[in-house]
Design a protein around this motif. Structure first.
Motif, PDB file in Angstrom:
ATOM      1  N   TYR A  25       0.820  -1.214   0.000  1.00 18.31           N
ATOM      2  CA  TYR A  25       0.000   0.000   0.000  1.00 18.31           C
ATOM      3  C   TYR A  25       0.857   1.268   0.000  1.00 18.31           C
ATOM      4  CZ  TYR A  25      -3.106  -3.741   1.355  1.00 18.31           C
ATOM      5  OH  TYR A  25      -3.773  -4.943   1.393  1.00 18.31           O
ATOM      6  N   GLY A  26       2.101   1.112  -0.430  1.00 17.72           N
ATOM      7  CA  GLY A  26       2.942   2.274  -0.672  1.00 17.72           C
ATOM      8  C   GLY A  26       2.672   2.829  -2.057  1.00 17.72           C
ATOM      9  N   LEU A  27       3.156   4.020  -2.325  1.00 18.20           N
ATOM     10  CA  LEU A  27       2.872   4.710  -3.581  1.00 18.20           C
ATOM     11  C   LEU A  27       4.090   4.727  -4.495  1.00 18.20           C
ATOM     12  CD1 LEU A  27       0.986   7.778  -2.063  1.00 18.20           C
ATOM     13  CD2 LEU A  27      -0.042   5.760  -3.116  1.00 18.20           C
ATOM     14  N   SER A  78      -2.817  -6.995   5.304  1.00 18.58           N
ATOM     15  CA  SER A  78      -3.743  -5.873   5.388  1.00 18.58           C
ATOM     16  C   SER A  78      -2.951  -4.596   5.597  1.00 18.58           C
ATOM     17  CB  SER A  78      -4.723  -6.080   6.551  1.00 18.58           C
ATOM     18  OG  SER A  78      -5.474  -7.257   6.361  1.00 18.58           O
ATOM     19  N   ALA A  79      -3.539  -3.474   5.224  1.00 19.68           N
ATOM     20  CA  ALA A  79      -2.864  -2.192   5.420  1.00 19.68           C
ATOM     21  C   ALA A  79      -2.722  -1.916   6.910  1.00 19.68           C
ATOM     22  CB  ALA A  79      -3.660  -1.079   4.752  1.00 19.68           C
ATOM     23  N   GLN A  84      -4.056   4.751   5.583  1.00 19.35           N
ATOM     24  CA  GLN A  84      -3.089   4.434   4.540  1.00 19.35           C
ATOM     25  C   GLN A  84      -3.742   3.689   3.382  1.00 19.35           C
ATOM     26  OE1 GLN A  84       0.618   2.753   5.830  1.00 19.35           O
ATOM     27  NE2 GLN A  84       1.302   2.310   3.756  1.00 19.35           N
ATOM     28  N   LEU A  85      -4.650   2.761   3.696  1.00 26.93           N
ATOM     29  CA  LEU A  85      -5.329   2.011   2.640  1.00 26.93           C
ATOM     30  C   LEU A  85      -6.095   2.946   1.718  1.00 26.93           C
ATOM     31  CD1 LEU A  85      -6.382  -0.581   1.296  1.00 26.93           C
ATOM     32  CD2 LEU A  85      -8.228  -0.608   3.004  1.00 26.93           C
ATOM     33  N   PHE A  86      -6.897   3.827   2.283  1.00 26.50           N
ATOM     34  CA  PHE A  86      -7.733   4.672   1.434  1.00 26.50           C
ATOM     35  C   PHE A  86      -6.945   5.813   0.809  1.00 26.50           C
ATOM     36  CE2 PHE A  86     -11.081   2.712   4.143  1.00 26.50           C
ATOM     37  CZ  PHE A  86     -11.744   2.064   3.118  1.00 26.50           C
TER      38      PHE A  86
END
Length: 323
Positions: A25-27, A78-79, A84-86
């Motif tokens: 869940y990193g960008l 899971s995040a 962070q997830l959203f």
């Protein structure tokens, strides 16, 4: 990287672990060519893109089609937090949309003046990408209304009090098609499927907006009376900066490769967490919208991602590693 075979496709393909960003869940920054008011940086520096395996990604997304949430054995945790997830979904979902618009714009640019109606293959790609855009509207806006109001909307307000999707540089390439007005061939019988997809996109967009800001106004509408801001080179930079988007001389093959990596990350996220891990706000929503285009899009989410990936895979095979 460990791989495990999902039970919904025994022996068919082995789905790997998360490999997007520096952690789950990193960008990742998106590198795009100039569009609209966004020009290439005069001091553009080469960027090395992460590796992309088009065939592998397409197989994995097909395997994930129809999967149920909570598949922990995929190797995707899971995040660490819902924030962070959203946040990942808001940024990455928009990046997917920018890449889709670019690939759609290229198809529209290549139409012949003699017969401006896209051929069957081009029409199929446009329809698939439009459905994927619908999916990204749902994916980006899948957070509960309270979280949108406490996390995402304030962040956009801090970027600019009139922050608006109208500033999106890449939307200029598909504005006519999405709005359906200056594209007379959209009424052609050969465009029936695409016309339905465009109609669904409008319904999904309006339904998501009504859910996140029920009876409210966008940041642009709130600020327009006191400080009207028209799209410009400056707003394009503000918009790109918010969504971690760089501009430079990037070929469409590289755009397709970046799109595939993001579709894979989205597919893994949905397989583990589902579309609405915290549930969906029900009050204030129009039953017609949620029982129509939105519901159809929700049911076909995995298939839509896989189809879009299949169309993007061809160009992505020739993607350069450095842009």
């Amino acid at each position: 990287m460990s791989t495990l075979t999902p039970p919904f496709a025994p022996g068919a393909v082995r789905v790997g672990d998360w490999d997007f960003g520096d952690f789950p869940y990193g960008l990742e920054p998106l590198v795009m060519p100039p569009a609209g008011h966004a020009g290439a940086s005069a001091e553009h520096r080469s960027v090395t893109l992460p590796p992309c395996e088009p065939e592998r990604i397409c197989l994995e997304l097909r395997a994930l089609t129809g999967s149920r949430p909570g598949i922990a054995h995929l190797g995707v945790p899971s995040a660490p937090s819902y924030d962070q997830l959203f946040w990942f979904r808001w940024i990455t979902g928009h990046q997917v949309t920018f890449a889709l618009w670019r690939l759609m714009g290229r198809i529209l640019e290549e139409l012949s003046p003699r017969d401006p109606v896209p051929g069957p293959a081009a029409m199929e790609r446009l329809e698939s990408y439009t459905h994927c855009y619908c999916a990204m509207l749902l994916y980006s806006g899948s957070c509960p209304r309270a979280l949108y109001q406490s996390l995402i909307r304030p962040a956009m307000f801090l970027q600019h009090r009139g922050f608006s999707g109208l500033w999106a540089p890449d939307f200029t390439q598909v504005r006519g098609l999405m709005r359906g007005r200056p594209v007379p061939w959209l009424r052609d019988g050969r465009a029936t499927g695409l016309r339905a997809a465009v109609h669904s996109q409008r319904e999904v967009h309006d339904s998501v907006a009504a859910r996140l800001v029920p009876g409210g106004r966008s940041l642009l509408q709130q600020s327009v009376t006191e400080n009207p801001v028209r799209p410009s080179e400056r707003t394009a930079v503000l918009y790109d900066n918010f969504f971690m988007t760089l501009r430079g001389p990037v070929p469409d093959e590289a755009v397709a490769g970046q799109l595939l990596r993001r579709l894979r990350a989205v597919g893994l996220d949905l397989a583990v967490n589902g579309l609405y891990p915290l549930g969906r706000d029900e009050d204030g929503e129009g039953a017609e919208g949620w029982n129509g285009s939105v519901a159809r899009c929700e049911r076909r989410l995995g298939t839509v991602l896989a189809n879009a990936a299949a169309h993007a895979a061809g160009p992505a095979r020739q993607a350069p590693q450095t842009v």
